[in-house]
Design a protein around this motif. Structure first.
Motif, short mmCIF file in Angstrom:
data_model
loop_
_atom_site.label_atom_id
_atom_site.label_comp_id
_atom_site.label_asym_id
_atom_site.label_seq_id
_atom_site.Cartn_x
_atom_site.Cartn_y
_atom_site.Cartn_z
N ILE A 190 0.84 -1.21 0.00
CA ILE A 190 0.00 0.00 0.00
C ILE A 190 0.87 1.25 0.00
N ASP A 191 1.95 1.24 0.76
CA ASP A 191 2.85 2.40 0.74
C ASP A 191 3.43 2.60 -0.66
N ARG A 192 3.80 1.52 -1.32
CA ARG A 192 4.37 1.64 -2.67
C ARG A 192 3.32 2.09 -3.69
N LEU A 193 2.13 1.53 -3.60
CA LEU A 193 1.11 1.78 -4.63
C LEU A 193 0.37 3.08 -4.43
N TYR A 194 0.33 3.58 -3.19
CA TYR A 194 -0.52 4.75 -2.95
C TYR A 194 0.21 5.93 -2.32
N PHE A 195 1.05 5.69 -1.33
CA PHE A 195 1.60 6.80 -0.57
C PHE A 195 2.96 7.29 -1.07
N SER A 225 -2.11 6.74 -6.68
CA SER A 225 -2.38 8.04 -6.07
C SER A 225 -3.21 8.96 -6.97
N LYS A 226 -3.15 8.75 -8.28
CA LYS A 226 -3.92 9.57 -9.22
C LYS A 226 -5.15 8.83 -9.75
N GLU A 227 -5.38 7.64 -9.22
CA GLU A 227 -6.47 6.81 -9.74
C GLU A 227 -7.84 7.39 -9.44
N TYR A 228 -7.99 8.11 -8.34
CA TYR A 228 -9.30 8.67 -7.97
C TYR A 228 -9.84 9.57 -9.08
N ARG A 229 -9.05 10.51 -9.53
CA ARG A 229 -9.52 11.42 -10.60
C ARG A 229 -9.70 10.67 -11.92
N ARG A 230 -8.82 9.73 -12.20
CA ARG A 230 -8.97 8.97 -13.44
C ARG A 230 -10.26 8.15 -13.43
N LEU A 231 -10.60 7.61 -12.28
CA LEU A 231 -11.82 6.82 -12.16
C LEU A 231 -13.04 7.65 -12.52
N TYR A 232 -13.15 8.84 -11.94
CA TYR A 232 -14.36 9.66 -12.18
C TYR A 232 -14.35 10.26 -13.57
N ALA A 233 -13.17 10.53 -14.11
CA ALA A 233 -13.09 11.02 -15.49
C ALA A 233 -13.55 9.95 -16.48
N HIS A 284 -9.45 6.62 -0.47
CA HIS A 284 -8.78 7.80 -0.98
C HIS A 284 -9.21 9.05 -0.22
N LEU A 285 -10.50 9.22 -0.01
CA LEU A 285 -10.98 10.44 0.64
C LEU A 285 -10.61 10.49 2.11
N THR A 286 -10.30 9.34 2.71
CA THR A 286 -9.85 9.33 4.10
C THR A 286 -8.37 9.65 4.22
N PHE A 287 -7.56 9.20 3.25
CA PHE A 287 -6.11 9.26 3.41
C PHE A 287 -5.38 10.07 2.34
N SER A 288 -6.08 10.70 1.43
CA SER A 288 -5.40 11.39 0.32
C SER A 288 -4.49 12.51 0.80
N GLN A 289 -4.78 13.10 1.96
CA GLN A 289 -3.93 14.18 2.46
C GLN A 289 -2.57 13.67 2.90
N LYS A 290 -2.41 12.34 2.97
CA LYS A 290 -1.14 11.75 3.40
C LYS A 290 -0.28 11.29 2.23
N LEU A 291 -0.66 11.66 1.02
CA LEU A 291 0.09 11.24 -0.15
C LEU A 291 1.55 11.67 -0.06
N GLN A 292 2.41 10.81 -0.59
CA GLN A 292 3.85 11.02 -0.63
C GLN A 292 4.48 11.00 0.76
N SER A 293 3.80 10.34 1.69
CA SER A 293 4.43 10.01 2.98
C SER A 293 4.90 8.57 2.85
N GLU A 294 6.08 8.38 2.38
CA GLU A 294 6.58 7.13 1.83
C GLU A 294 6.19 5.86 2.60
N ASP A 295 6.24 5.88 3.94
CA ASP A 295 5.93 4.68 4.70
C ASP A 295 4.75 4.93 5.65
N TYR A 296 3.80 5.74 5.20
CA TYR A 296 2.68 6.14 6.04
C TYR A 296 1.92 4.94 6.60
N TRP A 297 1.56 4.01 5.75
CA TRP A 297 0.69 2.90 6.16
C TRP A 297 1.41 1.97 7.14
#
Length: 481
Positions: free
Chosen positions: A232-237, A244-252, A333-346
């Motif tokens: 999860i850290d690798r794929l999202y954070f 990390s950009k999948e949310y906008r791509r999904l709705y588009a 995404h809406l719960t944790f998107s503010q933590k993006l690019q925190s390499e080992d957040y999860w």
């Protein structure tokens, strides 16, 4: 087909029936981005198409026409480049006419000749006339050939429903079959992970499902060398991560104009209990109009949100329906998107209050996505049931999953996620009794109340669990139906 193909049993049977028919078939396949629509069709027909084309996401009219013309040329077209969709489909008919005699001898696709158009909504650029031209092609050419199957596929679910499945004009009632592809169940998710060398415990698979749902492409990104937190850290954070950009791509991909849909979803995500249409309108400062109703219907049709009705005096109250975000990736995404690019957040926050709270809510939605499995575990396969939710009391209480049986018994379901057997506390017991009492009073129900607990590993022996006869575990969610 691939011998390791996972799930899709009903869809494959439907395709078998379509191939076995003696008439021209026009089939719409739809479902959210990355759910496996293209893979299903390509695998089933072994990539053996008379004509195959894919639209370009967010492409302009010239780009879409280029993609279609290129596919025409691959099919043998040698004429001038079409300028309109009517000309393009006329060229398609002429090209296929020239090849049909030979192809009918050689086609391997279940004895049928297949035309496949992927990402169909992309072709319908403003004022292009694409849908009218498609309808004209079906009515004047494809429908006249009994061995033709025309398959159109798209991620923009609401567009597919409005313009193809429930179309007016030339395509009205022309669809002969539709396939809505949903996400994998937990059992299918486990089977898929096994095929890519990931053999995790069912507890870990449920935690994975809380984040990704049962979306095959997301699951395909997992690595067996890493544990779930590392994945999860690798794929999202991490920086420039895959999801990390999948949310906008999904709705588009789902909507031509996604901005308002994203506003609705982001507003709903802030409410644990859900909101009515009027409450949503008030928060967004828009009219509670037919447009908002349509937008909510479109979100429901894509399984992004769910609508649930309440019950009072023995009647469902449709007009007072509530809406909740049900798509698990969106909630994550809406719960944790503010933590993006925190390499080992999860990995650094496992078993912390913020993750535990999120897991509790996410587990409820995992359970609601498997309500048929819960019905089966309760032994209700052969009895009529109604599903609904209830909200009321002072202070306000809510029960997200109620299963009312035809034999006048009601299961009030409490869903709890834990890392071991769950201990029912005095507070839990009091809340359940209060909810049962308020539910009976407010709904006017005369049914017997059956408190039903759904937990990760069952209930620990204790003072308040001794009288609970209906206790399910996550194992009951891993059932093939």
């Amino acid at each position: 087909m691939d011998k390791n193909f996972i799930g899709r049993t009903k869809e494959i049977q439907q395709l078998d029936d379509i191939c076995a028919s003696s008439k021209a078939e026009f089939v719409a396949v739809y479902g959210r981005r990355r759910v496996g629509k293209t893979y299903l069709i390509q695998q089933y027909f072994d990539n053996c198409f008379l004509f195959s084309v894919s639209g370009i996401i967010e492409g302009k009219m010239t780009e879409e026409m280029f993609a279609f013309t290129s596919a025409l040329e691959d099919a043998g077209y040698e004429g001038s480049k079409p300028k309109t969709w009517l000309e393009a489909f006329r060229a398609l008919g002429q090209t296929l006419d020239a090849r049909l005699a030979d192809l009918r001898k050689d086609m391997r696709s279940h004895g049928r000749i297949v035309i496949y158009m992927d990402e169909l909504p992309c072709f319908d650029t403003p004022r292009s006339g694409f849908v009218r031209a498609l309808g004209h092609f079906w009515n004047t050419w494809a429908a006249l050939h009994k061995d033709i199957i025309m398959i159109v596929c798209g991620s923009a679910t609401s567009w597919m429903i409005d313009n193809i499945i429930n179309a007016k004009g030339g395509l009205h009632d022309r669809i002969t079959g539709s396939i809505y592809l949903r996400q994998f169940t937990l059992l299918e998710t486990e089977a898929y992970l096994n095929t890519i060398g990931i053999h995790w415990s069912r507890q870990t698979i449920v935690e994975t499902y809380m984040i990704m749902g049962g979306i095959p492409f997301y699951l395909s990104l997992l690595r067996h060398r890493e544990n779930l937190a590392q994945n999860i850290d690798r794929l999202y954070f991490s920086k420039n991560s895959e999801l990390s950009k999948e949310y906008r791509r999904l709705y588009a991909s789902l909507y031509k104009k996604p901005e308002m849909y994203m506003r609705i979803v982001e507003t709903l995500a802030k409410s644990r209990q859900g909101m009515t249409r009027n409450e949503i309108a008030e928060k967004l400062k828009v009219q509670s109009s037919g447009l908002l109703t349509k937008q909510l219907e479109n979100l429901c049709s894509c399984d992004i949100i769910r609508q649930y009705v309440t019950k009072a005096n023995g009647k469902m109250k449709q007009k007072d329906a509530y809406y909740q975000v049900s798509d698990l990736f969106t909630r994550f995404h809406l719960t944790f998107s503010q933590k993006l690019q925190s390499e080992d957040y999860w990995e650094q926050r496992l078993n912390t209050p913020v993750l535990n709270t999120w897991q509790g809510l996410a587990f409820e939605h995992v359970c609601m996505a498997h309500i048929q499995q819960i019905r089966h575990a309760l032994g209700l396969d052969r009895i009529a049931v109604e599903y609904y939710s209830w909200r009321g009391g002072n202070p306000i209480r809510q029960i997200d999953m109620i299963i009312e049986r035809a034999d006048h018994q009601v299961h009030l379901c409490e869903m709890k996620f834990s890392l071991s057997k769950y201990t029912i506390t005095a507070s839990d017991d009091e809340k359940m009794r209060e909810r049962a009492q308020q539910f009976t009073w407010q709904t006017g129900s005369t049914c017997g109340i059956i408190p039903t607990w759904i937990t990760s590993f069952g209930l620990a022996d204790g003072k308040y669990s001794v009288n609970i006869n209906n206790s399910l575990t996550l194992e009951d969610l891993f059932v093939d139906l």
